[in-house]
Structures are given as C-alpha cells and as structure tokens.
Scaffold this active site. Structure first.
Site, short mmCIF file in Angstrom:
data_model
loop_
_atom_site.label_atom_id
_atom_site.label_comp_id
_atom_site.label_asym_id
_atom_site.label_seq_id
_atom_site.Cartn_x
_atom_site.Cartn_y
_atom_site.Cartn_z
N ASP A 202 1.45 2.17 -2.69
CA ASP A 202 1.22 1.10 -1.72
C ASP A 202 2.15 -0.06 -2.01
OD1 ASP A 202 0.09 -0.45 0.27
OD2 ASP A 202 -1.67 -1.03 -0.91
N GLU B 138 3.01 -7.85 3.64
CA GLU B 138 1.91 -7.18 4.35
C GLU B 138 0.58 -7.43 3.64
OE1 GLU B 138 -1.01 -3.95 5.14
OE2 GLU B 138 -0.01 -4.46 3.26
N ASP C 95 2.41 3.68 5.45
CA ASP C 95 1.68 2.77 4.55
C ASP C 95 0.34 3.38 4.19
OD1 ASP C 95 0.86 0.62 3.05
OD2 ASP C 95 0.31 -0.63 4.78
#
Length: 470
Positions: free
Chosen positions: A294, A328, A356
């Site tokens: 991630d 993000e 993602d």
C-alpha cells in the site's frame, strides 16, 4: 441475390471480429510474456521499499520517492515526464508509542498501540483513565455523557469474518477509526483506543487516517489503534473488572502543509492525442512499514504499464499517462489536484485505472461506468480467461482517480485477491518480503492489457464512431 449479399456482409463482419479477437489474444499474450520474463516492477519496488522506505506525505522519504520515480520514468523514453506541484499535510509520529493495562497500582500489562494518522499527542506524561467499551456510535450515544466523560472510549468492532470480500469487511468497521475520536469527544471522552482493521489475530497495530471534523484544537483528544490480540485481551479483562485503567503515551504532531508533487509520464497518442487514458497508484504510504503493498505495488505496476506497451510494440492511439499520486493516505490532495488541473485545461480523460489494493494475484477489475461501457468491457472478458482473470463487476475504482469521474468516462480499479491484504494494511509488516514477484508482474500485465483494449476500441464505441464520421 439480396440474401447472398446479406450473407457475404455478415460473413465479412464475423471474419473481421474473429481477426480482431485473434490479434488481441496475440497482443495480450505478448504483454504477459514481457511482464513475466522482462518485468521491471519488482526491481523498482525493491528500491522504493528497501532503499527509501515508508513515504509519509511531507516527509524526506516522500521527496526521495518523487525524485527516484521521475528519474526511472525519464529512462523509459516517454514523450513527456513532469512533476505536478501539490501542497500536502505534514503529520509526524514522533517517538514510539507506549501503552499498558493497569489492574491495580503497580500491576500492568504492556500492549501494542500506534497513533492514528492526524491524531494529537497525549500530555507529556501520558494519559491514564478508566475505559468504556463500545461496538458502534449508536452504543456510544446510548451511554451518553454521564458514563463516558473522563474516560477512554475503546472501540472494539472487528472486521466481520463471514464477509468474503475483505474490502467490504473493512468498510463495515472503518468509521470507528476515522470518526471515533470526533464522536467520543462529544460526550467528554479524554482519549480513544480503536481495534485495528485486521482480520487476523496478531500483535501488530494498524494505523490509518482519522478526523476531528470541526472540533476546535483544544477539544481534540488522542486517538490510537491497538493490535487485535491486545484488543481481545483488553475486552476480556474489562468483562472481569470494569475498574481497570488504560495508559498510553504518544508524541505525534501536525505541522504546516508542505510542497510535494504528483509524478506524471506520458506517451502521446498517435490518432487522438487529446483523449487521455491514465493508470496510477499513490506514491505516499504510512510510516510503520515500507508501504510495499500500500501502495508501492500500484506505483511500480503503473510505471510498468507504459514500459510494457513500448516493449510489446504497441503505439497507442490515445495519450497514455502514468500518474503517481501524492497524499492519498491522509488527504487525497494529489488526486484532487490532478483532477483540478485537468479540468482547468479541458482535458478529456476517457479512462482511468488505479491499482491500490496490494500486489497479490490479480482477479479482475471493478468498473465505475455506464451500461454501454460496461457491456463493452464484458465483451473483453474472454480475453482474460486464460490468465484466470474472471472478476469483472460494477463497483468502486480508486480514491485518486475518483475526482475525474464524469457521465461518459470509465473509471476502474485493479482487484487482486484480497484475503491477505489487511494482514499488512497500514502495519509494520507491509514490507517488500511480503510481495511475490510473479503476482506483482501478473498484475502489471493485467493492467496493461486493459489499457491496450481501451486505447484500441475507445469508450462507448457507438459515440466514438459518430465522432469519427464527422
């Protein structure tokens, strides 16, 4: 004679469709071959994870990641590579957190916690108080101020194991992490402890973003995640003795916004250069691990899409961009900035794909689009069947590409197998050794294949044909 002409016409169409299908099969086969035998994604991830590490927005490592990925995109011989400025929040964790359960003066049991992203620090000597355990905001409200004031609220709603989609299970309980402190502060709570978002029982606390909403600074309370094993222990101890106390100390701090960048590379389209297809992931990560799943995986897969198109001899009709979004995790500033600039310039983004969801085995895609575009996508599904890619469903795409949504374009998200993702998500074990090279490269190839098809056939072919005839 009319029937003969009709037969010949239909035969020509069928032969054309068959020829296109065979060509697409051959091109996609070459894409997978290139990725699995000559892929770059794993090497890029190795550097991003092991030479740079966790890339929290506003950090030195985030700066290093911007510099590294731009240099690597420059080496690919793309038509354009540039940095897009964006102001991002800068939150720092500070010294490692410390916590324990106290059953009596001097009798303590240490537990594993970590501050949630955006949380305020405790006082210098830490915070100690009694606890109240709740499962949701409704239970919190039913207890009211009389039973909560002066206490630490312990949110202990686990991810539901019977839900097959791990992301759906995550969505069912993440609000306690994100808004838990805001809700608890309304009733006079002095702190918040949240069960980590993890399907597995282990000793690793998982961080993540949280919000104080419109609370003034002097009303904000410390908020931390506790590992699932320790959440189970704490809950069991509370059932036996509600008078136990919890102590924790964290040293985090929110600083002023700083300048950072989205990293963008482009292959300019040969026929429709003003129609844009983008593929991307987010360059920032949390700081406990090195952000390999991630979203280091999504970053390097997206970079490799453009390299694989070139290596497979594909000359795109439309302009293909890779966008490595910044921030993000705790603000979405990069995704919003990219969409803002695109709107200002009047850019026509016809398709956007984000990775993602980790670097695990790809299963397919979820699509945010209209019926006509989704039917078009379903017609391509047989091309992915040889690679065991079967999941083609309507659903969410990705946080960073979401701001690009309009009535006609298609947004998509790569959907790898999700079962192990939350073992690592936002935790200290989100590290390079937990990414499988072959799975990562399969994901890069799968993304490239979908980009190739959207570039070749466009979005909603009926409207495209009308445009071409004009």
């Amino acid at each position: 004679m009319f029937r003969l002409r009709l037969f010949i016409f239909l035969l020509v169409i069928l032969l054309s469709i068959s020829s296109n299908s065979q060509t697409d099969e051959k091109v996609i086969r070459e894409i997978y071959t290139q990725s699995l035998t000559n892929g770059k994604s794993y090497d890029w991830l190795n550097h991003l994870s092991n030479q740079i590490g966790g890339r929290l927005s506003g950090s030195l490592n985030a700066e290093k990641a911007v510099k590294y990925t731009k240099e690597e995109l420059d080496k690919l011989g793309l038509d354009k590579v540039w940095l897009q400025p964006v102001m991002v929040p800068k939150w720092v964790r500070g010294a490692k957190e410390f916590a324990y359960i106290e059953t009596a003066p001097g009798k303590t049991t240490p537990v594993n916690i970590c501050a949630l992203g955006g949380a305020v620090a405790t006082q210098a000597l830490g915070l100690k108080a009694n606890l109240v355990e709740v499962k949701n905001f409704e239970e919190l409200a039913s207890l009211g101020k009389d039973k909560i004031e002066g206490k630490i609220v312990f949110y202990n709603r686990p991810m539901q194991p019977h839900i097959i989609s791990a992301f759906e299970a995550y969505g069912g309980c993440v609000n306690q992490r994100y808004s838990g402190a805001f809700e608890a502060a309304k009733y006079g709570a002095v702190g918040v402890i949240v069960r980590s978002m993890n399907l597995r029982l282990d000793n690793l606390p998982h961080t993540g973003s949280m919000t104080y909403g419109n609370l003034p600074i002097n009303k904000r309370i410390p908020s931390a995640a506790i590992s699932t094993n320790d959440a189970e222990l704490l809950s069991s101890m509370l059932k036996l003795d509600k008078s136990i106390k919890f102590y924790f100390k964290q040293n985090c701090k929110q600083l002023k916004d700083v300048l950072s960048y989205n990293v963008v590379g482009e292959i300019t389209g040969s026929e429709f250069p003003n129609e844009y297809i983008i593929v991307g992931g987010h360059l920032d990560s949390w700081d406990l691990g090195d952000g390999s799943h991630d979203d280091g995986a999504g970053v390097v897969q997206s970079m490799d899409v453009l390299r694989l198109l070139k290596a497979s001899g594909i000359k795109p009709k439309r302009s293909i961009r890779v966008v490595l979004f910044m921030n993000e995790e705790n603000g979405l500033r990069g995704g919003n900035k990219y969409a803002e600039v695109a709107k200002q310039k009047g850019e026509n983004h016809v398709f956007a794909l984000e990775s993602d969801a980790g670097g695990f085995t790809p299963r397919g895609f979820s699509f945010d689009c209209n019926d006509a575009s989704f039917n078009q996508v379903l017609s391509w599904k047989p091309l992915f069947k040889p690679y065991l890619i079967h999941y083609f469903e309507r659903g969410a795409s990705g946080a960073d590409v979401g701001p690009l949504k309009n009535k006609t374009n298609v947004l998509a998200g790569l959907r790898p197998d999700s079962q192990r993702y939350f073992d690592h998500h936002h935790a200290a074990n989100d590290t390079f050794e937990h990414v499988n090279k072959r799975e990562l490269e399969l994901g890069a190839a799968t993304m490239t294949a979908l980009v190739y098809l959207f570039d070749k056939y466009g979005v909603n072919p009926i409207s495209n044909n009308k445009r071409i005839k004009k």
